[in-house]
Write a protein that holds these residues in place. Structure first.
Motif, PDB file in Angstrom:
ATOM      1  N   VAL A  69     -18.073   9.979  -6.053  1.00  0.00           N
ATOM      2  CA  VAL A  69     -19.263   9.033  -5.533  1.00  0.00           C
ATOM      3  C   VAL A  69     -18.687   7.615  -5.553  1.00  0.00           C
ATOM      4  N   PHE A  70     -18.775   7.059  -4.317  1.00  0.00           N
ATOM      5  CA  PHE A  70     -18.320   6.076  -4.070  1.00  0.00           C
ATOM      6  C   PHE A  70     -19.590   4.891  -4.072  1.00  0.00           C
ATOM      7  N   GLU A  71     -20.589   5.274  -3.265  1.00  0.00           N
ATOM      8  CA  GLU A  71     -21.568   4.141  -3.097  1.00  0.00           C
ATOM      9  C   GLU A  71     -23.065   5.016  -3.123  1.00  0.00           C
ATOM     10  N   THR A  72     -24.219   4.440  -3.664  1.00  0.00           N
ATOM     11  CA  THR A  72     -25.295   5.166  -3.801  1.00  0.00           C
ATOM     12  C   THR A  72     -26.432   4.176  -3.262  1.00  0.00           C
ATOM     13  N   LYS A  73     -27.408   4.418  -2.677  1.00  0.00           N
ATOM     14  CA  LYS A  73     -28.755   3.579  -2.421  1.00  0.00           C
ATOM     15  C   LYS A  73     -29.846   4.718  -2.772  1.00  0.00           C
ATOM     16  N   THR A  74     -30.798   4.044  -3.510  1.00  0.00           N
ATOM     17  CA  THR A  74     -32.018   4.637  -3.872  1.00  0.00           C
ATOM     18  C   THR A  74     -33.286   4.101  -3.239  1.00  0.00           C
ATOM     19  N   ASN A  75     -34.087   5.026  -2.819  1.00  0.00           N
ATOM     20  CA  ASN A  75     -35.469   4.481  -2.375  1.00  0.00           C
ATOM     21  C   ASN A  75     -36.310   5.327  -2.985  1.00  0.00           C
ATOM     22  N   MET A  76     -37.287   4.714  -3.723  1.00  0.00           N
ATOM     23  CA  MET A  76     -38.458   5.314  -4.369  1.00  0.00           C
ATOM     24  C   MET A  76     -39.597   5.845  -3.402  1.00  0.00           C
ATOM     25  N   TYR A  77     -40.214   6.774  -3.605  1.00  0.00           N
ATOM     26  CA  TYR A  77     -41.413   7.116  -3.002  1.00  0.00           C
ATOM     27  C   TYR A  77     -42.450   6.725  -3.944  1.00  0.00           C
ATOM     28  N   PHE A  78     -43.437   5.884  -3.476  1.00  0.00           N
ATOM     29  CA  PHE A  78     -44.625   5.511  -4.195  1.00  0.00           C
ATOM     30  C   PHE A  78     -45.556   6.523  -4.028  1.00  0.00           C
ATOM     31  N   LYS A  79     -45.956   7.057  -2.653  1.00  0.00           N
ATOM     32  CA  LYS A  79     -46.852   7.736  -2.343  1.00  0.00           C
ATOM     33  C   LYS A  79     -46.248   8.727  -1.303  1.00  0.00           C
ATOM     34  N   VAL A  80     -46.632  10.135  -1.552  1.00  0.00           N
ATOM     35  CA  VAL A  80     -45.974  11.167  -0.508  1.00  0.00           C
ATOM     36  C   VAL A  80     -47.517  11.645   0.190  1.00  0.00           C
ATOM     37  N   PHE A  81     -47.414  11.650   1.526  1.00  0.00           N
ATOM     38  CA  PHE A  81     -48.374  11.763   2.272  1.00  0.00           C
ATOM     39  C   PHE A  81     -48.432  13.402   2.749  1.00  0.00           C
ATOM     40  N   LYS A  82     -47.288  13.853   2.976  1.00  0.00           N
ATOM     41  CA  LYS A  82     -47.055  15.060   3.459  1.00  0.00           C
ATOM     42  C   LYS A  82     -45.710  15.549   2.967  1.00  0.00           C
ATOM     43  N   ILE A  83     -45.704  16.973   2.328  1.00  0.00           N
ATOM     44  CA  ILE A  83     -44.738  17.754   2.297  1.00  0.00           C
ATOM     45  C   ILE A  83     -45.199  19.143   2.742  1.00  0.00           C
ATOM     46  N   GLY A  84     -44.417  19.447   3.737  1.00  0.00           N
ATOM     47  CA  GLY A  84     -44.797  20.599   4.616  1.00  0.00           C
ATOM     48  C   GLY A  84     -43.596  21.616   4.975  1.00  0.00           C
ATOM     49  N   GLN A  85     -44.053  22.837   5.446  1.00  0.00           N
ATOM     50  CA  GLN A  85     -43.328  23.989   5.913  1.00  0.00           C
ATOM     51  C   GLN A  85     -42.900  23.679   7.280  1.00  0.00           C
ATOM     52  N   PRO A  86     -41.818  24.152   7.810  1.00  0.00           N
ATOM     53  CA  PRO A  86     -41.322  24.397   9.318  1.00  0.00           C
ATOM     54  C   PRO A  86     -42.637  24.685  10.244  1.00  0.00           C
ATOM     55  N   ALA A  87     -42.819  23.979  11.055  1.00  0.00           N
ATOM     56  CA  ALA A  87     -43.988  24.333  12.189  1.00  0.00           C
ATOM     57  C   ALA A  87     -43.444  25.480  13.136  1.00  0.00           C
ATOM     58  N   LEU A  88     -43.812  26.889  12.607  1.00  0.00           N
ATOM     59  CA  LEU A  88     -43.053  27.836  13.486  1.00  0.00           C
ATOM     60  C   LEU A  88     -43.397  27.890  14.931  1.00  0.00           C
ATOM     61  N   ASN A  89     -44.516  27.375  15.205  1.00  0.00           N
ATOM     62  CA  ASN A  89     -44.858  27.217  16.848  1.00  0.00           C
ATOM     63  C   ASN A  89     -43.966  26.229  17.475  1.00  0.00           C
ATOM     64  N   LEU A  90     -43.134  25.550  16.656  1.00  0.00           N
ATOM     65  CA  LEU A  90     -42.084  24.617  17.546  1.00  0.00           C
ATOM     66  C   LEU A  90     -41.138  25.654  18.148  1.00  0.00           C
ATOM     67  N   VAL A  91     -40.889  26.673  17.381  1.00  0.00           N
ATOM     68  CA  VAL A  91     -39.733  27.608  17.948  1.00  0.00           C
ATOM     69  C   VAL A  91     -40.044  28.986  18.189  1.00  0.00           C
ATOM     70  N   ARG A  92     -41.209  29.155  18.427  1.00  0.00           N
ATOM     71  CA  ARG A  92     -41.850  30.425  18.636  1.00  0.00           C
ATOM     72  C   ARG A  92     -41.347  31.109  20.171  1.00  0.00           C
ATOM     73  N   ASN A  93     -41.327  30.083  20.977  1.00  0.00           N
ATOM     74  CA  ASN A  93     -41.018  30.519  22.368  1.00  0.00           C
ATOM     75  C   ASN A  93     -39.611  30.254  22.745  1.00  0.00           C
ATOM     76  N   GLN A  94     -38.722  30.018  21.694  1.00  0.00           N
ATOM     77  CA  GLN A  94     -37.148  29.745  22.090  1.00  0.00           C
ATOM     78  C   GLN A  94     -36.679  31.087  22.123  1.00  0.00           C
ATOM     79  N   SER A  95     -35.551  31.285  23.044  1.00  0.00           N
ATOM     80  CA  SER A  95     -34.713  32.677  22.837  1.00  0.00           C
ATOM     81  C   SER A  95     -33.703  32.239  23.917  1.00  0.00           C
TER      82      SER A  95
END
Length: 163
Positions: free
Chosen positions: A137-163
């Motif tokens: 570990v050479f260098e680190t940078k930390t950003n604090m989250y004060f307020k989380v507005f969204k934690i979500g799951q993947p939107a499956l509809n974005l890949v639904r028609n892929q193939s």
């Protein structure tokens, strides 16, 4: 659901997508309820869900609100590793820490990005110091989250028609 770095070998047809969508909304739904809603047999649902779990496409877990259970310090940590051939080793050591909720290899100035959930800033400081002591570990940078507005799951509809 958990990200899988390897491509799934299981075919994600319409029924599998529907099962995944239902589980994203309510992971407690019974196979009987799912079968009725999707117009298939309970055995079909059971077999499909079993395969989705075995293939690691689906992982059914309880999602906890970190703030409500006592985690009041949530942060992003960017990590530069030198020499670069230690990235995997450093990542494996960091991944073992219970406070790490997300860890990924990245592009750019930093090699790794991690999210940490800690009880308070004192706990966060202890974890950051322990990470900084890891060889490579050479260098680190930390950003604090004060307020989380969204934690979500993947939107499956974005890949639904892929193939």
């Amino acid at each position: 659901m958990v990200a899988n770095s390897q491509t799934s070998s299981l075919a994600l047809d319409e029924l599998n997508f529907q099962l995944l969508l239902h589980f994203q909304k309510d992971g407690r739904k019974s196979f009987t309820e799912l079968a009725e809603e999707l117009g298939v047999s309970v055995g079909t649902v059971r077999n499909r869900v079993t395969r989705l779990i075995e293939d690691k496409t689906l992982q059914i877990t309880g999602r906890v609100d970190p703030e409500k259970v006592g985690f009041h310090a949530y942060a992003q940590l960017l990590i530069s590793v030198k020499p670069v051939n230690l990235v995997e080793e450093v990542a494996q050591k960091i991944a073992r820490l219970e406070e790490i909720s997300f860890l990924a290899m990245t592009t750019g100035i930093y090699d790794l990005e991690a999210n940490l959930l800690c009880r308070d800033t004192s706990h966060l400081s202890e974890v950051l110091l322990s990470i900084q002591k890891i060889e490579g570990v050479f260098e680190t940078k930390t950003n604090m989250y004060f307020k989380v507005f969204k934690i979500g799951q993947p939107a499956l509809n974005l890949v639904r028609n892929q193939s």
